[in-house]
Design an enzyme around this catalytic site. Structure first.
Site, PDB file in Angstrom:
ATOM      1  N   HIS A 328       0.856  -1.186   0.000  1.00 57.60           N
ATOM      2  CA  HIS A 328       0.000   0.000   0.000  1.00 57.60           C
ATOM      3  C   HIS A 328       0.885   1.226   0.000  1.00 57.60           C
ATOM      4  O   HIS A 328       1.937   1.227   0.629  1.00 57.60           O
ATOM      5  CB  HIS A 328      -0.911   0.007   1.239  1.00 57.60           C
ATOM      6  CG  HIS A 328      -2.061   0.944   1.094  1.00 57.60           C
ATOM      7  ND1 HIS A 328      -1.965   2.274   1.430  1.00 57.60           N
ATOM      8  CD2 HIS A 328      -3.309   0.748   0.606  1.00 57.60           C
ATOM      9  CE1 HIS A 328      -3.125   2.853   1.160  1.00 57.60           C
ATOM     10  NE2 HIS A 328      -3.955   1.956   0.662  1.00 57.60           N
ATOM     11  N   ASP A 386      -7.871  -5.667   0.170  1.00 58.92           N
ATOM     12  CA  ASP A 386      -8.366  -6.499  -0.920  1.00 58.92           C
ATOM     13  C   ASP A 386      -7.917  -7.948  -0.832  1.00 58.92           C
ATOM     14  O   ASP A 386      -8.389  -8.788  -1.589  1.00 58.92           O
ATOM     15  CB  ASP A 386      -7.924  -5.917  -2.267  1.00 58.92           C
ATOM     16  CG  ASP A 386      -8.694  -4.656  -2.586  1.00 58.92           C
ATOM     17  OD1 ASP A 386      -9.869  -4.595  -2.205  1.00 58.92           O
ATOM     18  OD2 ASP A 386      -8.117  -3.740  -3.187  1.00 58.92           O
TER      19      ASP A 386
END
Ligand code: CMC
Length: 451
Positions: A328, A386
């Protein structure tokens, strides 16, 4: 024509001045000149200090260079705060864990849009306000017929959400607070209907009209799964899981799709057009498309013994392969949404009576191996939201092509809140990044015969 110029070398230095949280300056001096500028150092309520470089170009004639905007704040915002090192995510100050456990999606939507948790009367008015806008203009039904039967539902989302601007002219004045309120309600309410109809269209089933007596997530599951020929009862555990997934995806400050919505909004474009732009930006596998990509990746890996060769391929950066659902831009410790998502995943599988899900087993093993591998440790790559969401959504019966659509349904609330904040910010200007030009310098046109 003369005037060929190379890339100039400019030397400069930054001398820290009186910098401290909430004030002070930093002086930037161009070496070898008498040019210098005092740059104000400013700060938010939490988070690192920032240099306010707005007058840098006017005073020194230089820009800043930050591809990917990793070190650049593009706006002031009071909506969402992330501390990537500590794994903290706050909406209007409230930790995501508390909202996930105690709140509901529409309550979070109220919080994001209006700044505060609603009291009982405000909550009811907000929920009623959203739910009474769930239907689509009947002519929009026909819009779906223009798509190929095998169209990706995200393509349908981009088209139909953009088309809302052609149907709701009565709420398009962005400078009218009431229009902004109605447009926000319309978007939050209608996006689930568009998403469910995109799915129904792809499987050739009749569109189910929304039911405003149901909750937001419940109504969405109803429109997705019911058929007119039979009664349909929404499983409350799955409705709660859906609501939770919506909460976890509701907003995430200035990510690529939100930045897209803000950039589009800065031109004065209408909110439906801006949200359609956000949906297009979300679609990519580096962003919202990752949940779909995770399942494709797990299917490709197939079994536990293939994990190591797969990771070797990722580490060798063969064919741009990445471990999807990992890493991320901001979280460099853990993604707090991923932790909640993993727990939800177990609860949903239990509710559905799925004792052994080979995909979940594979995902757990993959996570374990990746988290002990120096490549991922050194680069601070951890599972993101996710990594587990796809497994839950698959268990709930959603086809993989719908995963990113569900992300878009939830994120519409964040996008429209950020858009509203932008429009209401008196200091907002059209977004217009600069560039470092590295192309050909000025040269004379050569007629065809001479090339
Ligand atoms: N697998 C393998 N290597 C990776 C990964 C990954 N998933 N993510 C980053 N890296 C490596 C990258 O190759 C680079 O290595 P090196 O230093 O050797 O060049 C290093 O880590 C830094 O990567 P980066 O590309 O500079 O990081 P970024 O902040 O620009 O990218 C990201 C963030 C999310 C796009 C990236 O981590 C990624 O592509 N992850 C996989 C896709 C994914 O799961 N996306 C969902 C994000 S969360 C939901 C959302 O907000 O949309």
């Amino acid at each position: 024509m003369a005037g060929v110029r190379g890339r100039r070398q400019i030397k400069g230095s930054i001398m820290s001045g009186t910098g401290h949280t909430g004030g002070g300056t930093v002086t930037i001096t161009l070496d070898g000149t008498n040019k210098s500028v005092k740059i104000p150092l400013t700060s938010g309520t939490v988070g690192p200090d920032v240099l306010d470089i707005r007058k840098l170009y006017n005073e020194l004639g230089i820009f800043t260079y930050d591809p990917g905007y990793g070190g650049t704040a593009s706006c002031d915002s009071r909506i969402t705060y992330i501390d990537g090192d500590e794994g903290i995510l706050l909406h209007r100050g409230y930790p995501i864990q508390q909202l996930a456990e105690q709140s509901s999606f529409l309550e979070v939507a109220h919080l994001l849009l209006n700044g505060e948790l609603p009291n009982a009367a405000e909550k009811k008015a907000f929920e009623d306000g959203v739910m009474k806008h769930t239907m689509l203009h009947e002519q929009l039904r026909r819009f779906f017929d223009g798509f190929r039967r095998d169209a990706h539902p995200m393509a349908i989302m981009c088209g139909v959400v953009g088309a809302l601007s052609a149907f709701y002219h009565d709420s398009l004045d962005i400078n009218n607070a009431e229009h902004r309120r109605i447009s926000a309600f319309r978007l939050i309410a209608k996006v689930p209907t568009i998403a469910a109809w995109a799915y129904k269209y792809s499987v050739g089933q009749p569109f189910m009209y929304p039911r405003n007596d149901l909750g937001y997530a419940e109504n969405f599951l109803y429109m997705m799964n019911a058929v007119p020929a039979e009664p349909y009862h929404v499983n409350p555990v799955l409705a709660r899981a859906m609501d939770l997934i919506f909460i976890l995806h509701a907003d995430h400050e200035q990510n690529a799709s939100t930045a897209t919505v803000r950039l589009s909004g800065s031109t004065g474009a209408n909110p439906f057009a801006c949200i359609a732009a956000g949906i297009a930006s979300l679609w990519g596998p580096a962003h919202g498309g990752a949940n779909e990509a995770v399942l494709k990746m797990l299917a490709e890996i197939g079994s536990v013994e293939n994990i190591k060769p797969f990771l070797e391929m990722v580490k060798a950066k063969d064919n741009h392969a990445r471990l999807m659902g990992f890493g991320h831009r901001v979280y460099k410790n853990f993604d707090p949404r991923a932790v909640i998502m993993q727990a939800t995943c177990h609860a949903v599988l239990k509710e559905l009576g799925i004792k052994d899900d080979p995909l979940l087993d594979l995902a757990i093993e993959l996570e374990k191996i990746a988290l002990s591998d120096p490549y991922f440790i050194e680069r601070k790559l951890y599972p993101n939201v996710d990594f587990y969401s796809g497994i839950i959504l698959k268990a709930m019966g959603f086809p993989t092509s719908m995963f990113t659509v569900l992300f878009a349904v939830a994120r519409t609330t964040g996008w429209i809140s950020q858009w509203k904040e932008l429009i209401e910010d008196p200091s907002q200007r059209i977004g217009r990044p600069r560039q470092v030009y590295t192309g050909a310098v000025a040269r004379d046109y050569v007629p065809l015969a001479g090339r």
